[in-house]
Design a protein around this motif. Sequence first.
Motif, mmCIF file in Angstrom:
data_model
loop_
_atom_site.group_PDB
_atom_site.id
_atom_site.type_symbol
_atom_site.label_atom_id
_atom_site.label_comp_id
_atom_site.label_asym_id
_atom_site.label_seq_id
_atom_site.Cartn_x
_atom_site.Cartn_y
_atom_site.Cartn_z
ATOM 1 N N ASP A 105 0.739 -1.510 -0.059
ATOM 2 C CA ASP A 105 -0.301 -0.318 0.496
ATOM 3 C C ASP A 105 0.674 1.089 -0.125
ATOM 4 O OD1 ASP A 105 -2.640 1.419 0.534
ATOM 5 O OD2 ASP A 105 -1.919 1.741 2.052
ATOM 6 N N LEU A 106 1.557 1.089 0.537
ATOM 7 C CA LEU A 106 2.963 2.801 1.198
ATOM 8 C C LEU A 106 3.517 2.600 -0.203
ATOM 9 C CD1 LEU A 106 3.925 2.067 4.301
ATOM 10 C CD2 LEU A 106 2.212 3.942 3.447
ATOM 11 N N ARG A 109 1.449 4.269 -3.198
ATOM 12 C CA ARG A 109 0.842 5.231 -2.973
ATOM 13 C C ARG A 109 2.408 6.177 -3.397
ATOM 14 N NH1 ARG A 109 -3.683 5.695 0.307
ATOM 15 N NH2 ARG A 109 -4.493 4.138 1.616
ATOM 16 N N HIS A 110 3.180 6.294 -3.161
ATOM 17 C CA HIS A 110 4.468 6.963 -3.113
ATOM 18 C C HIS A 110 4.697 6.556 -4.461
ATOM 19 C CE1 HIS A 110 9.067 6.921 -3.918
ATOM 20 N NE2 HIS A 110 8.982 7.916 -2.901
ATOM 21 N N GLU A 114 1.614 9.752 -3.684
ATOM 22 C CA GLU A 114 0.849 10.411 -3.045
ATOM 23 C C GLU A 114 0.791 10.713 -2.082
ATOM 24 O OE1 GLU A 114 -2.670 7.620 -3.175
ATOM 25 O OE2 GLU A 114 -2.865 8.509 -4.657
ATOM 26 N N LEU A 115 3.085 10.550 -2.048
ATOM 27 C CA LEU A 115 3.546 10.326 -0.399
ATOM 28 C C LEU A 115 4.735 11.277 -1.024
ATOM 29 C CD1 LEU A 115 3.638 7.072 1.059
ATOM 30 C CD2 LEU A 115 3.293 9.318 2.636
ATOM 31 N N LYS A 260 -4.352 -0.403 7.277
ATOM 32 C CA LYS A 260 -3.345 0.550 5.086
ATOM 33 C C LYS A 260 -3.479 1.203 5.677
ATOM 34 C CE LYS A 260 -4.953 -2.834 2.527
ATOM 35 N NZ LYS A 260 -5.562 -2.555 0.953
ATOM 36 N N THR A 261 -5.314 2.096 5.583
ATOM 37 C CA THR A 261 -5.275 3.497 5.667
ATOM 38 C C THR A 261 -5.082 4.150 6.748
ATOM 39 O OG1 THR A 261 -7.480 2.751 6.942
ATOM 40 C CG2 THR A 261 -7.310 2.295 3.896
ATOM 41 N N ALA A 264 -0.973 4.936 6.501
ATOM 42 C CA ALA A 264 -0.746 5.114 5.616
ATOM 43 C C ALA A 264 -0.946 7.490 5.748
ATOM 44 C CB ALA A 264 -1.641 5.561 3.644
ATOM 45 N N LYS A 265 -1.535 7.506 6.329
ATOM 46 C CA LYS A 265 -2.425 8.532 6.785
ATOM 47 C C LYS A 265 -2.283 9.058 7.528
ATOM 48 C CE LYS A 265 -7.012 9.756 6.523
ATOM 49 N NZ LYS A 265 -8.413 10.580 6.736
ATOM 50 N N TRP A 268 1.063 10.228 6.023
ATOM 51 C CA TRP A 268 1.150 11.763 5.593
ATOM 52 C C TRP A 268 1.163 12.902 6.903
ATOM 53 C CZ3 TRP A 268 0.457 13.528 1.178
ATOM 54 C CH2 TRP A 268 -0.505 15.009 0.683
#
Length: 286
Positions: A105-106, A109-110, A114-115, A260-261, A264-265, A268
Amino acid sequence: MPAADTATLLIHCPDRPGLVHDVTGFISSHQGNIIDLQQHIDPAENAFFMRLEWNLEKFTLEKEEIFARLQPMARRHEMQVRLHFASQRKRVALFVTKENHCLYDLLARHEAGELPVDIPLIVANHETLKPAAERFGIPFYHFPITKDNKAAQEAAQIELLKKERIDTVVLARYMQIISPAMIEAFPNQILNIHHSFLPAFVGAKPYHQAHVRGVKIIGATSHYVTADLDEGPIIHQDVMCVSHEDSVQDLVRLGRDLEKTVLAKALWWHVRDQVLVYQNKTVVFD
């Protein structure tokens, strides 16, 4: 200096009149354009918290000067001050064991932009997830850990992290207890994801514990790592409803999405310098 570059100031200190005036006055006196300001007061602790971001395009101080020039005001108000620049991306190391959901997931996003971080390396105590690192083109370092070699392996990990100028460590389901030496080397810079709604069900197998108790919600918690297991300052949490019909395997499956969420948050907010730690709690400026 690039027009897009900004500085972020994080402050906490005893609450008293004139704090906002003095901080914003310092920025404006050097031609800084404030683009975001958030503050919070804890009356019970008489504590003041602030996050302030300003544009550096026309700022009259060089970045290397700013922290030193803030010190007279910081001493006057007993401030704890952190200063960050948007142009200086955080360098993140991902620590993993065998479970891949948080890692993928990370990394996704990367890859999608998004990261806003650099991920120079992945560290693991098993080789299970080496193909994931290879797929995303990130160097993979294997440190097999046993009871007998744990101290030496962590010392080698710390040396690697320092060599690669890592400033943030993410335990993406890394199933090892972090030693005091690692925590001391990266204070409030190691993020963990725990698969329960802390402080409930600390330690191993929280989904099994939750199933035995017949809970109606399960959760996930991202927190900074301290020497006290699963008791560090909490950054973010979330929950979902479950029922008596859900097996342990169902709880694990459902919980992975939360993990995961939530992680990630939390990451962030951390990399955007929106988190202040105070007395084992956090103030998160959203």
